[in-house]
Design a protein around this motif. Structure first.
Motif, short mmCIF file in Angstrom:
data_model
loop_
_atom_site.label_atom_id
_atom_site.label_comp_id
_atom_site.label_asym_id
_atom_site.label_seq_id
_atom_site.Cartn_x
_atom_site.Cartn_y
_atom_site.Cartn_z
N SER A 31 -3.09 0.17 -1.46
CA SER A 31 -2.89 -0.38 -0.01
C SER A 31 -2.02 -1.51 0.24
CB SER A 31 -4.37 -0.78 0.25
OG SER A 31 -4.70 -2.10 -0.14
N TYR A 32 -1.29 -1.74 -0.70
CA TYR A 32 -0.31 -3.05 -0.69
C TYR A 32 0.99 -2.35 -0.45
CZ TYR A 32 -3.62 -6.11 -2.72
OH TYR A 32 -5.11 -6.78 -2.84
N SER A 33 1.78 -3.08 0.70
CA SER A 33 3.14 -2.61 0.89
C SER A 33 3.76 -3.72 -0.19
CB SER A 33 3.49 -3.33 2.09
OG SER A 33 3.11 -2.34 3.18
N MET A 34 4.97 -3.38 -0.66
CA MET A 34 5.64 -4.02 -1.85
C MET A 34 7.14 -4.35 -1.44
SD MET A 34 2.90 -4.40 -4.00
CE MET A 34 3.74 -4.67 -5.50
N GLY A 35 7.53 -5.37 -2.37
CA GLY A 35 9.01 -5.81 -2.16
C GLY A 35 9.59 -6.41 -3.47
N TRP A 36 10.97 -6.36 -3.30
CA TRP A 36 11.47 -6.96 -4.40
C TRP A 36 12.43 -7.87 -3.86
CZ3 TRP A 36 10.82 -6.41 -9.46
CH2 TRP A 36 10.06 -5.28 -10.09
N ALA A 50 12.14 -2.95 0.01
CA ALA A 50 10.76 -3.14 0.35
C ALA A 50 10.14 -1.63 0.50
CB ALA A 50 10.63 -3.80 1.71
N ILE A 51 8.88 -1.49 0.57
CA ILE A 51 8.25 -0.14 0.42
C ILE A 51 7.01 -0.35 1.24
CG2 ILE A 51 7.51 -0.18 -1.88
CD1 ILE A 51 8.05 2.91 -2.21
N LYS A 52 6.61 0.48 1.99
CA LYS A 52 5.34 0.63 2.52
C LYS A 52 4.11 1.06 1.42
CE LYS A 52 3.33 2.04 6.89
NZ LYS A 52 3.50 2.59 8.14
N TRP A 53 2.99 0.91 1.96
CA TRP A 53 2.10 1.03 1.01
C TRP A 53 1.96 2.38 0.51
CZ3 TRP A 53 -1.86 4.42 2.09
CH2 TRP A 53 -1.73 5.15 3.34
N SER A 54 2.01 3.40 1.41
CA SER A 54 2.12 5.01 1.19
C SER A 54 3.19 5.24 0.30
CB SER A 54 1.97 5.65 2.14
OG SER A 54 3.13 5.50 2.85
N GLY A 55 4.11 4.65 0.11
CA GLY A 55 5.57 4.98 -0.27
C GLY A 55 6.43 5.88 0.65
N CYS A 96 8.78 -9.44 -7.80
CA CYS A 96 7.92 -8.38 -7.00
C CYS A 96 7.00 -9.25 -6.27
CB CYS A 96 7.78 -7.28 -7.75
SG CYS A 96 6.13 -7.62 -8.75
N ALA A 97 6.78 -8.79 -5.00
CA ALA A 97 5.77 -9.27 -4.20
C ALA A 97 4.93 -8.09 -3.38
CB ALA A 97 6.55 -10.29 -2.92
N ALA A 98 3.63 -8.56 -3.14
CA ALA A 98 2.75 -7.65 -2.49
C ALA A 98 2.16 -8.07 -1.03
CB ALA A 98 1.59 -7.22 -3.56
N ALA A 99 2.09 -7.46 -0.35
CA ALA A 99 1.90 -7.95 1.17
C ALA A 99 0.27 -6.96 1.37
CB ALA A 99 2.73 -7.65 2.22
N TYR A 111 4.75 -11.66 2.58
CA TYR A 111 4.23 -11.25 1.27
C TYR A 111 3.22 -12.37 1.04
CZ TYR A 111 7.60 -7.69 1.04
OH TYR A 111 8.16 -6.55 1.36
N ASP A 112 1.92 -11.88 0.28
CA ASP A 112 0.83 -12.56 -0.11
C ASP A 112 0.98 -12.99 -1.63
OD1 ASP A 112 -0.28 -10.46 2.14
OD2 ASP A 112 -0.61 -12.43 2.45
N TYR A 113 1.44 -12.12 -2.34
CA TYR A 113 1.29 -12.28 -3.85
C TYR A 113 2.77 -11.99 -4.47
CZ TYR A 113 -3.52 -11.69 -2.94
OH TYR A 113 -4.88 -11.65 -2.29
N TRP A 114 2.90 -12.89 -5.47
CA TRP A 114 4.20 -13.01 -6.22
C TRP A 114 4.08 -12.81 -7.56
CZ3 TRP A 114 9.09 -13.13 -3.83
CH2 TRP A 114 8.84 -13.11 -2.33
N GLY A 115 4.90 -12.28 -8.21
CA GLY A 115 4.90 -12.12 -9.80
C GLY A 115 5.89 -13.20 -10.02
N GLN A 116 5.95 -13.55 -11.53
CA GLN A 116 6.70 -14.71 -12.11
C GLN A 116 8.19 -14.27 -12.12
OE1 GLN A 116 5.27 -17.72 -12.93
NE2 GLN A 116 3.80 -16.70 -11.69
N GLY A 117 8.55 -13.08 -12.01
CA GLY A 117 10.04 -12.84 -12.11
C GLY A 117 10.27 -12.33 -13.64
#
Length: 124
Positions: A31-36, A50-55, A96-99, A111-117
Motif C-alpha cells: 500500500s506504500y508509494s515509494m521513492g528513491w 518515485a512509484i505509486k503503491w500499485s506500480g 529509498c523512502a516509503a509514503a 515520505y514517512d519512512y527512510w532507509g539508511q542508504g
C-alpha cells in the motif's frame, strides 16, 4: 514500524549499470508509494524516482529518465532502481523512502519512512 534496507550499491565504472534494491519489513508494503533519493557529498538530498503503491504510475527525474527504471514487487516487498549508463557525478548515497499516502511523490517531506542508504561510487 516499517524498516527499509537498501542494497546493491558499490563501485562501478562510468557507463556501466547497477540495480539497487530496497526491502521492507513491517507495515503494509503493497500500500506504500515509494521513492528513491540520493545525496552526494556536500550537497542536499535530491529526488531521483518515485512509484505509486500499485506500480501503475511512476516518475523518473528528467536527467535520468532515459537511463533509470524504478519498479516495485509487492509480493517480494522490494523496490528496485535499475541505473544504466552511470556517470561519475552520480556518485552518492542512495536512499529509498516509503509514503503512506497514495501518489507519486517528489518531495522528501512527503515520505514517512527512510532507509539508511547504500553508497554508489562511479569512477571515470
Amino acid at each position: 514500524q516499517v524498516q527499509l534496507v537498501e542494497s546493491g550499491g558499490g563501485l562501478v565504472q562510468a557507463g556501466n549499470s547497477l540495480r539497487l534494491s530496497c526491502t521492507a519489513s513491517g507495515g503494509f508494503f503493497s500500500s506504500y508509494s515509494m521513492g528513491w533519493f540520493r545525496q552526494a557529498p556536500g550537497k542536499e538530498r535530491e529526488f531521483v524516482a518515485a512509484i505509486k503503491w500499485s506500480g501503475a504510475d511512476k516518475y523518473v527525474r528528467d536527467a535520468m529518465k532515459d537511463r533509470f527504471i524504478i519498479s516495485k514487487d509487492n509480493a517480494k516487498k522490494t523496490l528496485y532502481l535499475l541505473m544504466n549508463n552511470l556517470k561519475p557525478e552520480e556518485t552518492a548515497v542512495y536512499y529509498c523512502a516509503a509514503a503512506v499516502s497514495s501518489g507519486v511523490w517528489l518531495g522528501a517531506d512527503q515520505y514517512d519512512y527512510w532507509g539508511q542508504g547504500t553508497q554508489v561510487t562511479v569512477t571515470s
